[in-house]
Design an enzyme around this catalytic site. Structure first.
Site, PDB file in Angstrom:
ATOM      1  N   LYS A 124      -4.937   9.093   6.530  1.00 23.96           N
ATOM      2  CA  LYS A 124      -5.768   9.424   5.363  1.00 23.96           C
ATOM      3  C   LYS A 124      -6.842   8.376   5.116  1.00 23.96           C
ATOM      4  O   LYS A 124      -6.792   7.265   5.626  1.00 23.96           O
ATOM      5  CB  LYS A 124      -4.882   9.658   4.141  1.00 23.96           C
ATOM      6  CG  LYS A 124      -4.177  11.015   4.250  1.00 23.96           C
ATOM      7  CD  LYS A 124      -3.426  11.391   3.011  1.00 23.96           C
ATOM      8  CE  LYS A 124      -2.776  12.773   3.213  1.00 23.96           C
ATOM      9  NZ  LYS A 124      -1.798  13.056   2.156  1.00 23.96           N
ATOM     10  N   ARG A 170       5.681  12.554   6.093  1.00 22.80           N
ATOM     11  CA  ARG A 170       4.852  13.629   6.667  1.00 22.80           C
ATOM     12  C   ARG A 170       3.785  12.967   7.538  1.00 22.80           C
ATOM     13  O   ARG A 170       2.921  12.262   7.025  1.00 22.80           O
ATOM     14  CB  ARG A 170       4.228  14.443   5.530  1.00 22.80           C
ATOM     15  CG  ARG A 170       3.369  15.607   6.001  1.00 22.80           C
ATOM     16  CD  ARG A 170       2.781  16.352   4.813  1.00 22.80           C
ATOM     17  NE  ARG A 170       1.934  17.441   5.230  1.00 22.80           N
ATOM     18  CZ  ARG A 170       0.660  17.303   5.602  1.00 22.80           C
ATOM     19  NH1 ARG A 170       0.091  16.121   5.573  1.00 22.80           N
ATOM     20  NH2 ARG A 170      -0.035  18.354   5.979  1.00 22.80           N
TER      21      ARG A 170
END
Ligand code: YH5
Length: 275
Positions: free
Chosen positions: A221, A253
């Site tokens: 991210k 995740r």
């Protein structure tokens, strides 16, 4: 507990890896417009080999500013992949969706977990999720994927995210989804500045009081890119994930399953030593 929810939540004695399987047309489409379920399943099975305990299938991009996808388009993307993966493997399948209609069809095709970045706030979602009997991951987001990065604002990010998740847990338990079927996620990158995201990791232990398993998705991210640059996304993702595990995360995740698995094994080897 129902069998499907049990399959996801029963074995969390060590950190579990949820492997990300994006099924948007730009992924798994040999250059064409449509994605090939067989190619997607091949990637899913590869992640299982690498140590993923759950495969998270998503047909709607929730990156900042991403385009809206209709329910029929999302179904066309995810259902053939869920069907093919269910035929090929009994790995627990998570459906990453905000749409009640997609939750229902995915459940009927053998999905085990509903992963909803809107925490079942879409009208009708709570009722459908309850009816499926599946486990549910409730994630925090400030705003919507379209506008969430415009001006994220909090007085106290950890307190506000935790309060929201507590309210969604209550909404679920009052509407027939018991807490044994719930997972929560602070929503790293969803309506937060890099500072908010880093603080959420550092203070993740403050979510343990919610009493349900914690999932977190930091993989590749932009907070990591902003901290380290884009050349070191994997290293940054692994360090952030391990620090989250140290603070109570039980499901990670991730895109990079093999590297994350190695980090977990190394961490456990150290953790188990000494007096
Ligand atoms: C999550 O954290 N995230 S989709 C932007 C990126 C890279 C990756 C700019 N679904 C989560 O993975 N579900 C997504 O680079 C999720 N928790 C849960 N439960 C966004 C994503 C991504 C976005």
């Amino acid at each position: 507990m129902l069998a499907s929810a049990h399959r996801v939540l029963a074995t969390l004695d060590e950190p579990a890896i949820m492997g990300i399987l994006n099924v948007t047309p730009d992924s798994f489409s040999d250059g064409g417009r449509y994605l090939d379920p067989e190619v997607a399943v091949k990637r899913a099975l590869e992640m299982v080999d690498e140590g993923a305990l759950i495969i998270d299938i998503g047909g709607e991009s929730s990156r900042p500013g991403a385009k809206f996808v209709t329910e029929s388009e999302e179904l066309l993307r995810v259902i053939p992949v869920i069907k093919a993966l269910r035929r090929a493997s009994d790995v627990p399948i998570s459906i990453d969706t905000r749409k009640p209609g997609v939750m229902a069809v995915a459940a009927s095709e053998g999905a085990d977990l509903i992963n909803d970045i809107s925490a079942l706030t879409t009208p009708g979602a709570l009722k459908i999720a309850c009816e499926t009997g599946l486990a549910v991951c409730l994630m925090h987001m400030q705003g919507t994927p379209r506008n969430m990065q415009r001006k994220p604002t909090y007085q106290n990010v950890v307190g506000e995210v935790r309060k929201f998740l507590q309210e969604r847990i209550s909404a679920c338990t009052e509407n027939g989804i018991p807490c044994e079927r719930l997972i929560v996620d602070p929503g790293f990158g969803f309506g937060k500045t890099p500072e908010h995201n880093l603080q959420l990791i550092n203070e993740l232990n403050r979510f343990e009081a919610l009493g349900v398993p914690l999932l977190i998705g930091v993989s590749r991210k932009s907070t990591i890119a902003k901290t380290l640059g884009t050349e070191q996304l994997l290293t940054g993702s692994i360090v952030a994930a391990m620090m989250a595990v140290d603070r109570g995360a039980s499901i990670l995740r991730v895109h990079d399953v093999a590297a994350t698995r190695a980090a977990i094994v190394m961490r456990s080897a150290i953790q188990g030593m000494g007096t």
